[in-house]
Design a protein around this motif. Sequence first.
Motif, PDB file in Angstrom:
ATOM      1  N   ALA A 141      12.915  -0.490   0.070  1.00  0.00           N
ATOM      2  CA  ALA A 141      14.238  -0.882   0.691  1.00  0.00           C
ATOM      3  C   ALA A 141      13.849  -0.746   1.926  1.00  0.00           C
ATOM      4  N   GLY A 142      13.304   0.044   2.659  1.00  0.00           N
ATOM      5  CA  GLY A 142      12.992  -0.016   4.107  1.00  0.00           C
ATOM      6  C   GLY A 142      12.407  -1.213   4.792  1.00  0.00           C
ATOM      7  N   ALA A 143      11.367  -1.823   3.837  1.00  0.00           N
ATOM      8  CA  ALA A 143      10.775  -3.008   4.176  1.00  0.00           C
ATOM      9  C   ALA A 143      11.733  -4.139   3.872  1.00  0.00           C
ATOM     10  N   TYR A 144      12.492  -4.132   2.881  1.00  0.00           N
ATOM     11  CA  TYR A 144      13.656  -5.006   2.662  1.00  0.00           C
ATOM     12  C   TYR A 144      14.995  -4.651   2.232  1.00  0.00           C
ATOM     13  N   PRO A 145      15.742  -4.408   3.372  1.00  0.00           N
ATOM     14  CA  PRO A 145      17.223  -3.802   3.040  1.00  0.00           C
ATOM     15  C   PRO A 145      17.721  -4.396   1.898  1.00  0.00           C
ATOM     16  N   ALA A 146      17.911  -5.465   1.687  1.00  0.00           N
ATOM     17  CA  ALA A 146      18.661  -6.011   0.498  1.00  0.00           C
ATOM     18  C   ALA A 146      18.241  -5.461  -1.072  1.00  0.00           C
ATOM     19  N   LYS A 176       9.058  -6.407  10.267  1.00  0.00           N
ATOM     20  CA  LYS A 176       8.873  -5.217  11.075  1.00  0.00           C
ATOM     21  C   LYS A 176       7.310  -4.834  10.626  1.00  0.00           C
ATOM     22  N   PHE A 177       7.125  -4.741   9.497  1.00  0.00           N
ATOM     23  CA  PHE A 177       5.851  -4.256   8.910  1.00  0.00           C
ATOM     24  C   PHE A 177       4.789  -5.221   8.704  1.00  0.00           C
ATOM     25  N   GLY A 178       5.038  -6.417   8.028  1.00  0.00           N
ATOM     26  CA  GLY A 178       3.906  -7.167   7.925  1.00  0.00           C
ATOM     27  C   GLY A 178       3.388  -7.042   6.655  1.00  0.00           C
ATOM     28  N   ASP A 179       2.103  -7.317   6.397  1.00  0.00           N
ATOM     29  CA  ASP A 179       1.115  -6.871   5.313  1.00  0.00           C
ATOM     30  C   ASP A 179       0.778  -5.457   5.491  1.00  0.00           C
ATOM     31  N   SER A 180       1.196  -4.648   6.378  1.00  0.00           N
ATOM     32  CA  SER A 180       0.708  -3.302   6.666  1.00  0.00           C
ATOM     33  C   SER A 180       1.719  -2.674   5.516  1.00  0.00           C
ATOM     34  N   ILE A 181       2.734  -3.148   5.208  1.00  0.00           N
ATOM     35  CA  ILE A 181       3.807  -2.257   4.087  1.00  0.00           C
ATOM     36  C   ILE A 181       2.966  -1.947   2.968  1.00  0.00           C
ATOM     37  N   VAL A 182       2.117  -2.960   2.452  1.00  0.00           N
ATOM     38  CA  VAL A 182       1.373  -2.624   1.163  1.00  0.00           C
ATOM     39  C   VAL A 182       0.568  -1.413   1.489  1.00  0.00           C
ATOM     40  N   VAL A 183      -0.326  -1.340   2.750  1.00  0.00           N
ATOM     41  CA  VAL A 183      -1.049  -0.106   2.939  1.00  0.00           C
ATOM     42  C   VAL A 183      -0.249   1.189   3.097  1.00  0.00           C
TER      43      VAL A 183
END
Length: 214
Positions: A51-56, A158-165
């Motif tokens: 949710a933080g990475a994709y608020p929808a 905001k986070f890009g690929d780092s959200i996975v990490v």
Amino acid sequence: MKNTQKKLKAKQFRHLSKDIIKNPMIYIDEYFRHQNSIITWQNDINLFVNAGAYPAMSCSNLVGNGYHCKEMIRQIEVAYVIFKQCRIAKQVNPLQLFETQADYCNYIENLEFTCNGKRDPQYLISKFFSFQSLREWYETMDDLMSYLTVNTSNEEDKFGDSIVVIRELLIRLGFALSYIYEDDGLFTKMPSYLKAEPDEVPDEEMSCSQLSEM
């Protein structure tokens, strides 16, 4: 051998008391004994980060995002206390998730995080703070929480690929603390010439504190 390490103080953290800094098992035992199981907590982390990475994707009317964020920060702080007090070394490549084939099989078959086939909370904590410092983790959590206040997603990534990490390491950190709870403490191998001088702990807390035991 003189210990020159500076003592951690409550003012360095957002949510930790002096007692928890002195004995992190106070928090770990209370949380996993009375508040949450690791499987439920893993799902909470996953929903929060998504949710933080994709608020929808946020379900703000159904879940306590503020509570979950605060608990994640508190657990990051507890892990940092352990990281500093136990002098856990950083890793050169913290994103190498599996050391051996056995570690991969343990994860796939049993959802168990191991190092060379054995559960190792220090290994997981080391990965967490090798990837980012405490200050950087504060910033990451603040950004995730601020994004949850937006009703719809925007084009800015905001986070890009780092959200996975970020999600993976938060979950692994939760498991690290859960392993410490299940083992009634953290056991560390130390050279035979070292002598432990644990801080004085009230009698009622001794049963749940093995962080300084050899």
